[in-house]
Motif scaffolding. Structure first.
Motif, PDB file in Angstrom:
ATOM      1  N   VAL A   1       0.864  -1.187   0.000  1.00 26.53           N
ATOM      2  CA  VAL A   1       0.000   0.000   0.000  1.00 26.53           C
ATOM      3  C   VAL A   1       0.891   1.224   0.000  1.00 26.53           C
ATOM      4  O   VAL A   1       1.656   1.455   0.940  1.00 26.53           O
ATOM      5  N   GLY A   2       0.805   1.992  -1.072  1.00 22.55           N
ATOM      6  CA  GLY A   2       1.707   3.116  -1.282  1.00 22.55           C
ATOM      7  C   GLY A   2       1.574   4.232  -0.266  1.00 22.55           C
ATOM      8  O   GLY A   2       0.638   4.294   0.526  1.00 22.55           O
ATOM      9  N   GLY A   3       2.527   5.132  -0.324  1.00 19.13           N
ATOM     10  CA  GLY A   3       2.617   6.277   0.565  1.00 19.13           C
ATOM     11  C   GLY A   3       4.074   6.651   0.718  1.00 19.13           C
ATOM     12  O   GLY A   3       4.931   6.204  -0.040  1.00 19.13           O
ATOM     13  N   THR A   4       4.357   7.433   1.713  1.00 18.50           N
ATOM     14  CA  THR A   4       5.731   7.851   1.973  1.00 18.50           C
ATOM     15  C   THR A   4       6.492   6.733   2.674  1.00 18.50           C
ATOM     16  O   THR A   4       5.966   6.075   3.567  1.00 18.50           O
ATOM     17  N   VAL A   5       7.757   6.528   2.257  1.00 19.90           N
ATOM     18  CA  VAL A   5       8.640   5.552   2.885  1.00 19.90           C
ATOM     19  C   VAL A   5       9.930   6.276   3.252  1.00 19.90           C
ATOM     20  O   VAL A   5      10.556   6.916   2.393  1.00 19.90           O
ATOM     21  N   VAL A   6      10.291   6.205   4.522  1.00 17.94           N
ATOM     22  CA  VAL A   6      11.560   6.761   4.991  1.00 17.94           C
ATOM     23  C   VAL A   6      12.455   5.571   5.318  1.00 17.94           C
ATOM     24  O   VAL A   6      12.085   4.719   6.127  1.00 17.94           O
ATOM     25  N   PHE A   7      13.620   5.491   4.672  1.00 14.39           N
ATOM     26  CA  PHE A   7      14.490   4.337   4.855  1.00 14.39           C
ATOM     27  C   PHE A   7      15.944   4.746   4.933  1.00 14.39           C
ATOM     28  O   PHE A   7      16.314   5.860   4.552  1.00 14.39           O
ATOM     29  N   THR A   8      16.761   3.833   5.452  1.00 11.17           N
ATOM     30  CA  THR A   8      18.201   4.026   5.534  1.00 11.17           C
ATOM     31  C   THR A   8      18.854   3.120   4.508  1.00 11.17           C
ATOM     32  O   THR A   8      18.619   1.910   4.496  1.00 11.17           O
ATOM     33  N   THR A   9      19.663   3.706   3.628  1.00 11.05           N
ATOM     34  CA  THR A   9      20.331   2.938   2.584  1.00 11.05           C
ATOM     35  C   THR A   9      21.443   2.080   3.176  1.00 11.05           C
ATOM     36  O   THR A   9      21.824   2.244   4.343  1.00 11.05           O
ATOM     37  N   ALA A  10      21.971   1.184   2.370  1.00 13.12           N
ATOM     38  CA  ALA A  10      23.088   0.338   2.796  1.00 13.12           C
ATOM     39  C   ALA A  10      24.290   1.178   3.200  1.00 13.12           C
ATOM     40  O   ALA A  10      25.095   0.764   4.025  1.00 13.12           O
ATOM     41  N   ARG A  11      24.394   2.377   2.662  1.00 19.32           N
ATOM     42  CA  ARG A  11      25.508   3.278   2.993  1.00 19.32           C
ATOM     43  C   ARG A  11      25.220   4.155   4.202  1.00 19.32           C
ATOM     44  O   ARG A  11      26.023   4.985   4.572  1.00 19.32           O
ATOM     45  N   GLY A  12      24.026   3.991   4.800  1.00 18.94           N
ATOM     46  CA  GLY A  12      23.701   4.741   6.004  1.00 18.94           C
ATOM     47  C   GLY A  12      23.048   6.090   5.777  1.00 18.94           C
ATOM     48  O   GLY A  12      22.928   6.883   6.707  1.00 18.94           O
ATOM     49  N   LEU A  13      22.609   6.356   4.563  1.00 25.13           N
ATOM     50  CA  LEU A  13      21.968   7.631   4.244  1.00 25.13           C
ATOM     51  C   LEU A  13      20.456   7.497   4.378  1.00 25.13           C
ATOM     52  O   LEU A  13      19.882   6.494   3.962  1.00 25.13           O
ATOM     53  N   GLU A  14      19.808   8.503   4.938  1.00 25.02           N
ATOM     54  CA  GLU A  14      18.360   8.475   5.057  1.00 25.02           C
ATOM     55  C   GLU A  14      17.735   9.055   3.798  1.00 25.02           C
ATOM     56  O   GLU A  14      18.144  10.120   3.326  1.00 25.02           O
ATOM     57  N   ARG A  15      16.738   8.355   3.273  1.00 23.42           N
ATOM     58  CA  ARG A  15      16.020   8.787   2.069  1.00 23.42           C
ATOM     59  C   ARG A  15      14.528   8.758   2.328  1.00 23.42           C
ATOM     60  O   ARG A  15      14.032   7.916   3.084  1.00 23.42           O
TER      61      ARG A  15
END
Length: 92
Positions: A46-60
């Motif tokens: 179910v779509g919407g906003t996703v806040v995640f941390t990349t493998a390199r440790g950056l927040e997107r």
């Protein structure tokens, strides 16, 4: 012919193969995925906003539609700011 560098070099042995499992994810602001898993991407039901941390440790932060494959290696989905549900880590 020049060969491109492997962007997953040194991250772990599980980022270069086919998806072999889909791990259900409960977003959390401090916990990383269990057992040190770094997913090769996410599947969002179910779509919407996703806040995640990349493998390199950056927040997107991205906004995605329903039934979307987010193709970016990551190790965490944060609860704060994430409105999408039915999130699965794609594990190889």
């Amino acid at each position: 012919m020049t060969t491109a560098a492997n962007p997953f070099e040194g991250i772990g042995p599980n980022l270069s193969g086919a998806v072999v499992d889909m791990l259900p994810i409960v977003p959390h602001d401090t916990n990383l995925f269990p057992d040190g898993i770094v997913a090769i991407g996410l599947y969002i039901t179910v779509g919407g906003t996703v806040v995640f941390t990349t493998a390199r440790g950056l927040e997107r932060t991205v906004t995605v539609p329903d039934n979307f494959y987010l193709v970016c290696s990551c190790k965490q989905v944060k609860a704060s700011g994430t409105a999408a549900t039915g999130i699965f880590a794609l594990v190889s």
